[in-house]
Design a protein around this motif. Structure first.
Motif, PDB file in Angstrom:
ATOM      1  N   ARG A 132      -9.219   8.043 -20.626  1.00  0.00           N
ATOM      2  CA  ARG A 132      -8.640   8.201 -19.282  1.00  0.00           C
ATOM      3  C   ARG A 132      -9.706   7.853 -18.241  1.00  0.00           C
ATOM      4  NH1 ARG A 132      -8.806  12.755 -15.932  1.00  0.00           N
ATOM      5  NH2 ARG A 132      -7.178  12.816 -14.334  1.00  0.00           N
ATOM      6  N   VAL A 133      -9.325   7.010 -17.269  1.00  0.00           N
ATOM      7  CA  VAL A 133     -10.231   6.601 -16.194  1.00  0.00           C
ATOM      8  C   VAL A 133      -9.606   6.985 -14.857  1.00  0.00           C
ATOM      9  CG1 VAL A 133     -11.495   4.706 -15.119  1.00  0.00           C
ATOM     10  CG2 VAL A 133     -11.067   4.677 -17.595  1.00  0.00           C
ATOM     11  N   PRO A 134     -10.014   8.129 -14.287  1.00  0.00           N
ATOM     12  CA  PRO A 134      -9.488   8.520 -12.979  1.00  0.00           C
ATOM     13  C   PRO A 134     -10.476   8.132 -11.867  1.00  0.00           C
ATOM     14  CG  PRO A 134     -10.558  10.401 -13.993  1.00  0.00           C
ATOM     15  CD  PRO A 134     -10.787   9.217 -14.909  1.00  0.00           C
ATOM     16  N   PHE A 135      -9.964   7.740 -10.734  1.00  0.00           N
ATOM     17  CA  PHE A 135     -10.821   7.558  -9.558  1.00  0.00           C
ATOM     18  C   PHE A 135      -9.963   7.548  -8.300  1.00  0.00           C
ATOM     19  CE2 PHE A 135      -9.704   3.223 -10.673  1.00  0.00           C
ATOM     20  CZ  PHE A 135      -9.651   2.503  -9.480  1.00  0.00           C
ATOM     21  N   ARG A 136     -10.639   7.780  -7.183  1.00  0.00           N
ATOM     22  CA  ARG A 136      -9.963   7.839  -5.889  1.00  0.00           C
ATOM     23  C   ARG A 136     -10.345   6.623  -5.059  1.00  0.00           C
ATOM     24  NH1 ARG A 136      -9.147  13.084  -2.105  1.00  0.00           N
ATOM     25  NH2 ARG A 136      -7.372  13.193  -3.565  1.00  0.00           N
ATOM     26  N   MET A 137      -9.326   5.953  -4.543  1.00  0.00           N
ATOM     27  CA  MET A 137      -9.559   4.880  -3.585  1.00  0.00           C
ATOM     28  C   MET A 137      -9.522   5.464  -2.166  1.00  0.00           C
ATOM     29  SD  MET A 137      -7.811   1.459  -5.116  1.00  0.00           S
ATOM     30  CE  MET A 137      -6.067   1.804  -4.896  1.00  0.00           C
ATOM     31  N   THR A 138     -10.118   4.734  -1.246  1.00  0.00           N
ATOM     32  CA  THR A 138     -10.180   5.184   0.141  1.00  0.00           C
ATOM     33  C   THR A 138      -8.779   5.284   0.732  1.00  0.00           C
ATOM     34  OG1 THR A 138     -12.331   4.127   0.355  1.00  0.00           O
ATOM     35  CG2 THR A 138     -11.209   4.674   2.376  1.00  0.00           C
ATOM     36  N   ASP A 139      -8.626   6.193   1.691  1.00  0.00           N
ATOM     37  CA  ASP A 139      -7.329   6.478   2.309  1.00  0.00           C
ATOM     38  C   ASP A 139      -6.674   5.238   2.916  1.00  0.00           C
ATOM     39  OD1 ASP A 139      -7.359   9.860   3.128  1.00  0.00           O
ATOM     40  OD2 ASP A 139      -9.068   8.878   2.228  1.00  0.00           O
ATOM     41  N   ILE A 140      -5.365   5.345   3.043  1.00  0.00           N
ATOM     42  CA  ILE A 140      -4.584   4.294   3.695  1.00  0.00           C
ATOM     43  C   ILE A 140      -3.671   4.919   4.735  1.00  0.00           C
ATOM     44  CG2 ILE A 140      -4.622   2.766   1.692  1.00  0.00           C
ATOM     45  CD1 ILE A 140      -1.743   3.680   1.083  1.00  0.00           C
ATOM     46  N   ALA A 141      -3.187   4.073   5.626  1.00  0.00           N
ATOM     47  CA  ALA A 141      -2.124   4.436   6.572  1.00  0.00           C
ATOM     48  C   ALA A 141      -1.309   3.169   6.774  1.00  0.00           C
ATOM     49  CB  ALA A 141      -2.710   4.942   7.884  1.00  0.00           C
ATOM     50  N   HIS A 142      -0.220   3.060   6.042  1.00  0.00           N
ATOM     51  CA  HIS A 142       0.541   1.815   6.035  1.00  0.00           C
ATOM     52  C   HIS A 142       2.009   2.108   5.767  1.00  0.00           C
ATOM     53  CE1 HIS A 142       1.298  -2.486   5.524  1.00  0.00           C
ATOM     54  NE2 HIS A 142       2.015  -2.181   4.446  1.00  0.00           N
ATOM     55  N   THR A 143       2.864   1.372   6.457  1.00  0.00           N
ATOM     56  CA  THR A 143       4.307   1.481   6.255  1.00  0.00           C
ATOM     57  C   THR A 143       4.827   0.255   5.509  1.00  0.00           C
ATOM     58  OG1 THR A 143       4.630   2.831   8.235  1.00  0.00           O
ATOM     59  CG2 THR A 143       6.558   1.670   7.381  1.00  0.00           C
ATOM     60  N   PHE A 144       5.393   0.502   4.346  1.00  0.00           N
ATOM     61  CA  PHE A 144       6.112  -0.533   3.616  1.00  0.00           C
ATOM     62  C   PHE A 144       7.528  -0.560   4.179  1.00  0.00           C
ATOM     63  CE2 PHE A 144       2.651   0.629   0.902  1.00  0.00           C
ATOM     64  CZ  PHE A 144       2.348  -0.491   0.136  1.00  0.00           C
ATOM     65  N   ARG A 145       7.895  -1.650   4.795  1.00  0.00           N
ATOM     66  CA  ARG A 145       9.194  -1.730   5.457  1.00  0.00           C
ATOM     67  C   ARG A 145      10.323  -1.913   4.441  1.00  0.00           C
ATOM     68  NH1 ARG A 145       8.373  -2.006  11.030  1.00  0.00           N
ATOM     69  NH2 ARG A 145      10.452  -1.074  10.956  1.00  0.00           N
ATOM     70  N   ALA A 146      11.518  -1.562   4.881  1.00  0.00           N
ATOM     71  CA  ALA A 146      12.708  -1.751   4.035  1.00  0.00           C
ATOM     72  C   ALA A 146      12.790  -3.204   3.575  1.00  0.00           C
ATOM     73  CB  ALA A 146      13.963  -1.367   4.814  1.00  0.00           C
ATOM     74  N   GLY A 147      13.121  -3.397   2.300  1.00  0.00           N
ATOM     75  CA  GLY A 147      13.195  -4.738   1.729  1.00  0.00           C
ATOM     76  C   GLY A 147      11.893  -5.213   1.126  1.00  0.00           C
ATOM     77  N   HIS A 148      10.767  -4.585   1.506  1.00  0.00           N
ATOM     78  CA  HIS A 148       9.480  -4.916   0.904  1.00  0.00           C
ATOM     79  C   HIS A 148       9.374  -4.256  -0.475  1.00  0.00           C
ATOM     80  CE1 HIS A 148       7.132  -6.276   4.690  1.00  0.00           C
ATOM     81  NE2 HIS A 148       8.429  -6.298   4.967  1.00  0.00           N
TER      82      HIS A 148
END
Length: 606
Positions: A533-549
């Motif tokens: 098992r390889v766990p890790f944390r990526m840096t935070d995001i703030a993003h909206t995936f729009r409808a249809g994406h």
């Protein structure tokens, strides 16, 4: 909710007042004095003090930097005082102080990279304290209230100013602060050397012992010609790059500390952030290629370790430092007027310092966290980060390249690729001498046909989905060798009817060295053929995936030459030779007992 911090009337008043001064040359408004302020060990630091030509009491704002305070000399003013970010403080009548840190440019002493607090008798906190003590006693007409600000490496020094404990320091703003060069920021990510950035930056910042104060440091920066791809293919090992860097004491120290030992831990800025006295404004960019890690994680440490401190977080859709000079555009994306530097200054930084240093403005000038989500391009105000309104959402990798929110039920299922260090996955489509800042959100279709990149994708979304928080990865893998790196990329896939038809926008990507899966201080070899098992944390995001994406996750083991290549064997990466780099078959499991996943935080708005 849309962030609105000021009424239109108040904003108009601020802009009108600033405009009255903006038309005047800075030398008609300010005087300049140069000092060599003695620290407690008698080392003198060059300090330029710019004071308004008035008798009115004024606050002091200090910028400490390793990059030089040019232009030097009486009557010489920085061009940045004429317009833009620094002009904002000139127009508001601040006493502006620029200081070369110890061992750089016109300051005496020995320069030490990210000098830890408690480093001998003097460190950056004691130098900050001694500077403030001298300024409040000797600079005429100061009001006894002092702030520190800085972006990137100067962001580290700004936070050190906040830790100096001088009672006159009331507010500090570390922006994209260098925080932990092993876990994130310029030099390493999760133990992996960020090759292009670290090689160029650490050569350019090389300061051998025996520094003599000078207005211009000798050029040390190494070039990567004809381009970074070709250069790092030719100079393939860290041992060879070390020889090219010599003499470079810090680079050589990196080789002596390959894991997260006490040397690295002492250089983690977060460890000192207890019982912080001044108010703090932490600033960063979601698409900052250098110091994205620092802003999010310094803020978390502050809130956890110093809960009584007024602490604010502002993060926009910015590249490195773009909150000071950016138009709101990056690469192929235009985030709008509210992502431009002027909006940031009017709504965040100026109100913060005006309140805490001048006693002006609203009683509570900022929310705890103000974060701009790309995709829908709007500001959000939160009372904490990660937002109280966010809930965990786990995406599971599944057979057939599907990305689903249901845990896999198959008893046995895996996707495999062969990672070959001799044929690494590129991180951008075309190469020059420098790493482009736009790679942080670039279209990822250039790797679509590679067999060493696994792709998992959702069905088109029924509605908008805003993700706000960290990204946690758990990979279940089987290797044919004893080590490998893992690169995970979170991607927004645009629909065919979008103006950017089919674009695969990188939302977040990061790399993890597999040997650190059980702890960054405890490297451990893989056993070939045995699940791990390889766990890790990526840096935070703030993003909206729009409808249809659609949401896409890609997994690979090289990201060249942004990140160094793993030999894919459990050997010392700093001393191994080119023959130690071997191909590795990587199987990523997506089955009932070994489910690989990526967990995000979905914002639930009322």
């Amino acid at each position: 909710m849309k962030l609105r911090l000021f009424s239109a009337l108040l904003l108009a008043g601020l802009l009108t007042a600033a405009a009255a001064f903006a038309r005047q040359p800075v030398d008609e408004l300010y005087d300049k004095a140069e000092y060599r302020i003695a620290m407690r060990d008698s080392v003198k630091l060059y300090t330029a003090v710019y004071t308004p030509k008035t008798d009115a009491k004024a606050s002091i704002l200090i910028f400490r930097t390793p990059y030089g305070c040019a232009p030097y000399g009486p009557g010489e003013f920085p061009r940045s005082f004429g317009s833009g970010y620094m002009r904002s403080y000139i127009d508001r009548g601040y006493i502006v102080v620029m200081q070369d840190v110890r061992g750089r440019f016109m300051s005496e002493g020995e320069f030490v990279h990210v000098r830890p607090a408690g480093y001998g008798e003097t460190d950056e906190t004691t130098d900050s304290y001694d500077t403030v003590e001298w300024l409040v006693k000797h600079v005429p007409h100061n009001n006894g209230r002092v702030g520190f600000a800085g972006s990137s490496y100067p962001g580290f020094y700004a936070m050190m100013g906040g830790l100096c404990t001088h009672p006159a320091v009331k507010a500090v703003s570390p922006q994209a602060p260098v925080t932990d060069w092993f876990m994130g920021d310029d030099v390493r990510h999760n133990g992996v050397l960020m090759l292009t950035d670290s090689y160029r930056f650490l050569s350019g910042m090389n300061t051998p012992p025996g520094h003599t104060p000078t207005e211009k440091m000798p050029p040390m920066s190494k070039r990567t010609r004809p381009d970074e791809w070709s250069f790092f293919r030719e100079h393939a090992t860290l041992a060879e790059l070390t020889e090219l860097q010599r003499p470079n004491p810090f680079w050589e120290e990196l080789a002596e500390h390959p894991s997260y030992d006490a040397w690295w831990q002492a250089r983690d800025l977060r460890r000192a952030c207890y019982n912080v006295q001044p108010a703090v404004l932490v600033v960063g960019g979601t698409f900052d290629a250098e110091d994205c890690f620092g802003a999010w994680n310094l803020y978390r440490a502050m809130v956890r370790q110093s809960p009584a401190t007024p602490c604010h977080l502002v993060v926009g859709p910015w590249a490195h430092g773009a909150w000071r000079n950016g138009s709101g555009k990056l690469g192929a994306f235009d985030f709008g007027r509210e992502a431009a530097w002027e909006y940031y200054m009017e709504h965040f930084e100026l109100p913060f310092f005006d309140h805490y240093l001048k006693g002006e403005g609203a009683a509570d000038p900022l929310p705890a966290a103000a974060v701009f989500s790309s995709g829908d391009n709007r500001w959000h105000a939160f009372d904490r980060w990660t937002p109280r309104e966010a809930r965990k959402l786990t995406f599971y990798l599944s057979d057939g390249g599907r990305l689903e929110t249901r845990r896999p039920t198959a008893k046995s299922s895996a996707s495999a690729y062969t990672s070959d260090p001799a044929d690494p996955v590129p991180y951008i489509e075309s190469f020059g001498e420098r790493r482009p800042k736009e790679y942080m959100l670039a279209d990822q279709r250039f790797v679509s046909d590679r067999s060493d990149v696994l792709t998992f994708v959702t069905e088109p979304l029924d509605g908008d989905m805003t993700l706000a928080g960290p990204v946690d990865v758990e990979l279940e893998v089987i290797l044919s060798t004893t080590d490998a790196d893992f690169v995970v990329r979170l991607i927004d896939v645009f629909p065919d009817d979008d103006p950017q038809s089919g674009c695969r926008m990188l939302v977040r990507g990061d790399v993890m060295r597999g040997r650190f899966r059980d702890g960054f201080s405890r490297p451990k070899a893989f056993t070939p053929g045995v699940p791990a098992r390889v766990p890790f944390r990526m840096t935070d995001i703030a993003h909206t995936f729009r409808a249809g994406h659609r949401v896409m996750i890609q997994v690979q083991s090289t990201w060249f030459p942004l990140a160094e290549r793993s030999p894919q064997q459990f050997v010392d990466v700093w001393t191994c030779g080119a023959s130690d780099f071997v191909p590795c078959k990587v199987s990523v499991l997506h089955q009932r007992s070994n489910a690989s996943s990526v967990t995000v935080w979905r914002l639930e708005e009322s």
